[in-house]
Design a protein around this motif. Sequence first.
Motif, PDB file in Angstrom:
ATOM      1  N   LYS A 163      10.055   6.491   5.188  1.00  0.00           N
ATOM      2  CA  LYS A 163      10.921   7.626   5.438  1.00  0.00           C
ATOM      3  C   LYS A 163      11.387   8.262   4.119  1.00  0.00           C
ATOM      4  CE  LYS A 163      13.903   8.868   9.153  1.00  0.00           C
ATOM      5  NZ  LYS A 163      14.747   8.453  10.251  1.00  0.00           N
ATOM      6  N   VAL A 164      11.876   7.413   3.210  1.00  0.00           N
ATOM      7  CA  VAL A 164      12.380   7.911   1.934  1.00  0.00           C
ATOM      8  C   VAL A 164      11.242   8.512   1.123  1.00  0.00           C
ATOM      9  CG1 VAL A 164      13.382   7.185  -0.271  1.00  0.00           C
ATOM     10  CG2 VAL A 164      14.326   6.331   1.887  1.00  0.00           C
ATOM     11  N   GLY A 165      10.094   7.814   1.128  1.00  0.00           N
ATOM     12  CA  GLY A 165       8.949   8.281   0.342  1.00  0.00           C
ATOM     13  C   GLY A 165       8.477   9.652   0.802  1.00  0.00           C
ATOM     14  N   LEU A 166       8.345   9.817   2.125  1.00  0.00           N
ATOM     15  CA  LEU A 166       7.886  11.107   2.639  1.00  0.00           C
ATOM     16  C   LEU A 166       8.841  12.230   2.255  1.00  0.00           C
ATOM     17  CD1 LEU A 166       6.498  10.376   6.218  1.00  0.00           C
ATOM     18  CD2 LEU A 166       5.247  11.236   4.247  1.00  0.00           C
ATOM     19  N   ASN A 167      10.146  11.905   2.221  1.00  0.00           N
ATOM     20  CA  ASN A 167      11.127  12.924   1.848  1.00  0.00           C
ATOM     21  C   ASN A 167      11.016  13.318   0.386  1.00  0.00           C
ATOM     22  OD1 ASN A 167      12.433  13.615   4.187  1.00  0.00           O
ATOM     23  ND2 ASN A 167      13.722  11.789   4.126  1.00  0.00           N
ATOM     24  N   GLN A 168      10.436  12.431  -0.406  1.00  0.00           N
ATOM     25  CA  GLN A 168      10.358  12.727  -1.847  1.00  0.00           C
ATOM     26  C   GLN A 168       9.134  13.561  -2.202  1.00  0.00           C
ATOM     27  OE1 GLN A 168      10.838   9.359  -4.357  1.00  0.00           O
ATOM     28  NE2 GLN A 168      12.926   8.980  -3.657  1.00  0.00           N
TER      29      GLN A 168
ATOM     30  N   VAL B  77       0.842  -1.200   0.000  1.00  0.00           N
ATOM     31  CA  VAL B  77       0.000   0.000   0.000  1.00  0.00           C
ATOM     32  C   VAL B  77       0.876   1.248   0.000  1.00  0.00           C
ATOM     33  CG1 VAL B  77      -1.607   1.366   1.394  1.00  0.00           C
ATOM     34  CG2 VAL B  77      -2.003  -1.080   1.059  1.00  0.00           C
ATOM     35  N   LEU B  78       1.917   1.236   0.830  1.00  0.00           N
ATOM     36  CA  LEU B  78       2.806   2.398   0.897  1.00  0.00           C
ATOM     37  C   LEU B  78       3.494   2.638  -0.439  1.00  0.00           C
ATOM     38  CD1 LEU B  78       4.592   2.236   4.369  1.00  0.00           C
ATOM     39  CD2 LEU B  78       2.995   3.958   3.528  1.00  0.00           C
ATOM     40  N   VAL B  79       3.993   1.549  -1.049  1.00  0.00           N
ATOM     41  CA  VAL B  79       4.710   1.683  -2.328  1.00  0.00           C
ATOM     42  C   VAL B  79       3.778   2.269  -3.381  1.00  0.00           C
ATOM     43  CG1 VAL B  79       5.768   0.400  -4.219  1.00  0.00           C
ATOM     44  CG2 VAL B  79       6.413  -0.104  -1.848  1.00  0.00           C
ATOM     45  N   VAL B  80       2.564   1.720  -3.466  1.00  0.00           N
ATOM     46  CA  VAL B  80       1.611   2.213  -4.464  1.00  0.00           C
ATOM     47  C   VAL B  80       1.299   3.680  -4.204  1.00  0.00           C
ATOM     48  CG1 VAL B  80      -0.780   2.020  -5.279  1.00  0.00           C
ATOM     49  CG2 VAL B  80       0.604  -0.046  -4.919  1.00  0.00           C
ATOM     50  N   PHE B  81       1.095   4.016  -2.931  1.00  0.00           N
ATOM     51  CA  PHE B  81       0.760   5.395  -2.574  1.00  0.00           C
ATOM     52  C   PHE B  81       1.862   6.365  -3.012  1.00  0.00           C
ATOM     53  CE2 PHE B  81       1.245   8.824   0.558  1.00  0.00           C
ATOM     54  CZ  PHE B  81       0.045   9.483   0.363  1.00  0.00           C
ATOM     55  N   PHE B  82       3.099   6.025  -2.646  1.00  0.00           N
ATOM     56  CA  PHE B  82       4.199   6.939  -2.995  1.00  0.00           C
ATOM     57  C   PHE B  82       4.407   7.001  -4.496  1.00  0.00           C
ATOM     58  CE2 PHE B  82       5.701   6.235   1.479  1.00  0.00           C
ATOM     59  CZ  PHE B  82       5.451   7.536   1.877  1.00  0.00           C
ATOM     60  N   ALA B  83       4.196   5.881  -5.200  1.00  0.00           N
ATOM     61  CA  ALA B  83       4.345   5.876  -6.654  1.00  0.00           C
ATOM     62  C   ALA B  83       3.363   6.856  -7.280  1.00  0.00           C
ATOM     63  CB  ALA B  83       4.114   4.473  -7.200  1.00  0.00           C
ATOM     64  N   LEU B  84       2.163   6.937  -6.689  1.00  0.00           N
ATOM     65  CA  LEU B  84       1.152   7.842  -7.238  1.00  0.00           C
ATOM     66  C   LEU B  84       1.437   9.291  -6.871  1.00  0.00           C
ATOM     67  CD1 LEU B  84      -2.091   5.756  -6.557  1.00  0.00           C
ATOM     68  CD2 LEU B  84      -0.929   6.125  -8.742  1.00  0.00           C
ATOM     69  N   VAL B  85       1.916   9.509  -5.653  1.00  0.00           N
ATOM     70  CA  VAL B  85       2.049  10.888  -5.166  1.00  0.00           C
ATOM     71  C   VAL B  85       3.385  11.514  -5.552  1.00  0.00           C
ATOM     72  CG1 VAL B  85       2.134  12.308  -3.078  1.00  0.00           C
ATOM     73  CG2 VAL B  85       0.453  10.476  -3.285  1.00  0.00           C
ATOM     74  N   ALA B  86       4.469  10.731  -5.440  1.00  0.00           N
ATOM     75  CA  ALA B  86       5.793  11.277  -5.740  1.00  0.00           C
ATOM     76  C   ALA B  86       6.262  10.726  -7.074  1.00  0.00           C
ATOM     77  CB  ALA B  86       6.777  10.904  -4.636  1.00  0.00           C
TER      78      ALA B  86
ATOM     79  N   ALA C   7       7.615  16.688  -2.379  1.00  0.00           N
ATOM     80  CA  ALA C   7       8.262  17.990  -2.255  1.00  0.00           C
ATOM     81  C   ALA C   7       7.405  18.997  -1.501  1.00  0.00           C
ATOM     82  CB  ALA C   7       8.580  18.528  -3.650  1.00  0.00           C
ATOM     83  N   TRP C   8       6.071  18.920  -1.668  1.00  0.00           N
ATOM     84  CA  TRP C   8       5.241  20.001  -1.122  1.00  0.00           C
ATOM     85  C   TRP C   8       4.975  19.873   0.376  1.00  0.00           C
ATOM     86  CZ3 TRP C   8       1.044  17.420   0.679  1.00  0.00           C
ATOM     87  CH2 TRP C   8       0.669  16.242   0.007  1.00  0.00           C
ATOM     88  N   ILE C   9       5.512  18.809   1.022  1.00  0.00           N
ATOM     89  CA  ILE C   9       5.319  18.731   2.474  1.00  0.00           C
ATOM     90  C   ILE C   9       6.345  19.629   3.160  1.00  0.00           C
ATOM     91  CG2 ILE C   9       5.381  17.218   4.492  1.00  0.00           C
ATOM     92  CD1 ILE C   9       4.537  14.956   2.736  1.00  0.00           C
ATOM     93  N   ASP C  10       5.869  20.390   4.120  1.00  0.00           N
ATOM     94  CA  ASP C  10       6.757  21.223   4.928  1.00  0.00           C
ATOM     95  C   ASP C  10       7.737  20.318   5.665  1.00  0.00           C
ATOM     96  OD1 ASP C  10       7.958  22.887   6.700  1.00  0.00           O
ATOM     97  OD2 ASP C  10       6.098  23.913   7.288  1.00  0.00           O
ATOM     98  N   ASP C  11       9.006  20.670   5.651  1.00  0.00           N
ATOM     99  CA  ASP C  11      10.024  19.844   6.304  1.00  0.00           C
ATOM    100  C   ASP C  11       9.712  19.590   7.763  1.00  0.00           C
ATOM    101  OD1 ASP C  11      11.578  19.218   4.236  1.00  0.00           O
ATOM    102  OD2 ASP C  11      13.174  20.673   4.627  1.00  0.00           O
ATOM    103  N   LEU C  12       9.151  20.611   8.391  1.00  0.00           N
ATOM    104  CA  LEU C  12       8.877  20.471   9.821  1.00  0.00           C
ATOM    105  C   LEU C  12       7.671  19.574  10.083  1.00  0.00           C
ATOM    106  CD1 LEU C  12       9.598  24.101  10.990  1.00  0.00           C
ATOM    107  CD2 LEU C  12      11.008  22.065  11.275  1.00  0.00           C
ATOM    108  N   ALA C  13       6.883  19.309   9.048  1.00  0.00           N
ATOM    109  CA  ALA C  13       5.700  18.457   9.248  1.00  0.00           C
ATOM    110  C   ALA C  13       6.018  16.993   8.994  1.00  0.00           C
ATOM    111  CB  ALA C  13       4.582  18.903   8.315  1.00  0.00           C
ATOM    112  N   ARG C  14       7.201  16.714   8.422  1.00  0.00           N
ATOM    113  CA  ARG C  14       7.519  15.321   8.072  1.00  0.00           C
ATOM    114  C   ARG C  14       7.519  14.367   9.276  1.00  0.00           C
ATOM    115  NH1 ARG C  14       9.017  15.553   2.608  1.00  0.00           N
ATOM    116  NH2 ARG C  14       9.902  17.571   2.164  1.00  0.00           N
ATOM    117  N   PRO C  15       8.181  14.736  10.389  1.00  0.00           N
ATOM    118  CA  PRO C  15       8.164  13.802  11.529  1.00  0.00           C
ATOM    119  C   PRO C  15       6.750  13.496  12.014  1.00  0.00           C
ATOM    120  CG  PRO C  15       9.795  15.513  11.867  1.00  0.00           C
ATOM    121  CD  PRO C  15       9.008  15.904  10.656  1.00  0.00           C
ATOM    122  N   LEU C  16       5.888  14.511  11.990  1.00  0.00           N
ATOM    123  CA  LEU C  16       4.509  14.303  12.423  1.00  0.00           C
ATOM    124  C   LEU C  16       3.808  13.295  11.522  1.00  0.00           C
ATOM    125  CD1 LEU C  16       1.926  15.035  13.985  1.00  0.00           C
ATOM    126  CD2 LEU C  16       1.609  16.942  12.409  1.00  0.00           C
ATOM    127  N   LEU C  17       3.969  13.494  10.188  1.00  0.00           N
ATOM    128  CA  LEU C  17       3.342  12.581   9.228  1.00  0.00           C
ATOM    129  C   LEU C  17       3.897  11.165   9.393  1.00  0.00           C
ATOM    130  CD1 LEU C  17       2.994  14.487   5.875  1.00  0.00           C
ATOM    131  CD2 LEU C  17       1.225  13.279   7.161  1.00  0.00           C
TER     132      LEU C  17
END
Lengths: 342, 501
Positions: A306-311, A32-41, A313-323
């Motif tokens: 972790k890698v996916g969230l970093n990719q 699910v995570l892989v598919v999600f990141f493939a679609l979003v990033a 781009a439009w997420i605020d850096d400070l919001a990444r740990p929360l997500l």
Amino acid sequence: MAVPPSQNRSLARRLFGRWEASDVAPLVSLAVLVVFFALVAPGFLKPATVVQVLKQGSVLAIVSVGLTFVLLCAEIDLAVGMLALWTACLCGFLFQRPFAAGPSGAGAAPAWAVVVAIAVPLATSLLLGLTSGLLTVWSRLPSFIISLAMMNIADGMSRWLTKSENLNVPSILKTIGNRGIEITNRFELSYSALLAAAVFIVGHVVLQHTRFGRYVYMTGGNREAARLAGVRTGRIVVACLAISAVTAGLGGLVNAGRLNSVSLDQNADLLLSAVACVVLGGTSLFGGSGGMGRTAVGVITFSVLKVGLNQIAWIDDLARPLLMGLVLMVALVVNGLLSKNK
Amino acid sequence: MTTLSQSPLLECREIGKRFGGEVALEGVDFTLLPGEVHGLVGSNGAGKSTLMKILAGALPEHAGTVCLDGRPIDLSSPQSALRHGIAMVYQELSGIGQLSVAENLFLGRQPTTRFGRIDWWAMRKRASEQLAELEIEVDVERRLASYPLVIRQMVEIARGLHSGARVLILDEPTSALSPPETRRLFELIRRMRERGVAVIFISHFIEDVLAICDRVTILRGGRCVDTRDTKEVDKHFVIHAMLGHALDTREVGYETGASLPVRSAAPPLLSAAGLSLPRAFEAIDLAVAAGECVGIYGFVGSGHQELVHCLAGALRPATGQITVEGQSLVLGSTHVAVQRGVALVASDRGQTLVHDAEIYKNVTLAHLKQSVGNWLARGRETAIATQLLERVGCRPVAPLLRVRNLSGGNQQKVVLAKWLLAPVRVLLLDEPTRGMDVGAKEEIMKLVAEQKRAGAAVVLASSEPEVVLAHADRILVMSRGRVTREFAGVTVDKTMLMRFA
């Protein structure tokens, strides 16, 4: 009460063994995570991502192997992060002594000195793990308490030894942490991932094919039953905590190599990440069920997250740990619920 | 003091209860007079605890009515029972050891100040007063756990009394007490009686019942057999009434007695000398020859079960020595015991099996090295397990199944299979067939007999006289941690066993 008759097992069953919901759930989460990141990033499904996942995940993977042993026998080791730090700090400290760095402090270290600078810290980590284990068994206190104290001891020793300085580490660690075998010009298999894979395989074989591994499972499954069957459960607990300390130390060394030096801010979140990985894979916190394959899935899931969230781009850096925390919580709850409905 | 002209405080009429198809109680009438101590006796499964659970509100669905002061009352929950003034003191105490005596005494009804805070000062003062009134001398500020069992029981009784109980139910209160402690408890019970509280005293210890109770009711097979003034009866009468003479039990023949063979002259294979475990048993000597089965009979709590666990290394006795084939064992080490061929089959499979693990892993656990070797391979292991499961008659023969999916009898067969992987020298059994159906019982005991014939020394501890009579060559009776009688070469029956327990 379904009884699988052993004579007419299907081919699939013979190849893959018996699959249960708890085996599949972590894989589903990962997919699910892989598919999600493939679609979003947009850049996610590229070899570079795999390279990054393997590199980022390898330290976590090495530490998780030892922690899996501890969790399987129904104990916990809270000291892994700080033991990793201590091992790396001692390595850096030794590496800057005259025997390794030469009188001027800039010479090329002889091979034996590098071996000493790596083996001695690992041995001290083993010793600290044995201490935690022996104290846990002897005092009959939960390993939670003992390893909590050991965490503080390892942290304090690191501070005292390094005086908050950044220390250089042997170049072989830097190579392991940053280089790899180039397979194509865009795909490099990092040495750290290879090392992690080797540690995983050893861990898997020990758990599944040695008597010690069986005793770990049975001690975690029902300590009293194991004891009544003549298993020296105390020794099993001590050994698991010792293994966990060594893999933590190894992880710390690799991490210092990856970051090209050792400093006190390293490995702070290693403990909780490793626990999350092991549990995400479906190994029980209460002992007796789980395994290395599951931990591998857990580590990959965690690293992909972790890698996916970093990719994105439009997420605020400070919001990444929360997500990161939110997604992790959802994944843990879903996996937990699925594995309960056997 | 107890005349029938008195109107009863508590009256049970036609009480019945079924569990599934099993009748636990049927048409039981029971009356309790005010200020009376009423004994309730019966063998295992006679329905004592079922009746008490109904009175304590733990079994709301039952037949018949319960009246208090002539009015029917609702006993749908433990709370409603307490509201009506019926309090129960369980065998396993419910007090909280970490809290002080005073806090335990006022658990759930602490006195508070105007601001809703607990009024510690008032609580301590009232606790000291209430306990002093009952002549229980303790420091109310000390933790309950620091006091011996008898004090904890007395505090529990005081709590029941001061929360307004008019009926106190005591379940096996003396089973773990020494004689002086029992006397202390009896004094307290007498003081309760003087205050008009009615006490129901459930016990296996007939002497205790006869010593403290005014009347005694005997249950057998879920029915009320007799209620008598204790002055009219003796222990012999009570035991006979408990057992009955025309029982339709399946273990026929042991009602009249079993004739034990003369004690074998062979040298002992297993011997123990001077074994003591505080609060369980004292100065036990034991010698069991190869091919001999020694039965140890006693009521629950008489120490026979702990003794067997000590012999297996599962408990560490405070003093004593255990030798197997002339070599002494390390006390409290199951590892050494298992290596010497000592096998333990306990009543509680939760203690001897890893329920979430596959059957084959349980079967090979004790002798993994000898049976499978250094490299574990599932195929080889399951083959070994399958063979053993067939030998012990476990159904289904499915080594990959998890143990939790098996019935109790089959789980016990897995426990036996585990030990059969290596020669069994000493086979220790603690209530091995408790809670099993007749068929499973027989199969288990057949396997035990096989090991006995093969030359194992067998020790069989049980609280069911039928079990020891049916399978033992020699019988020791234990009572309150001591061996009170040994039977060999004679004919014994249940009555004789129970007389010494």
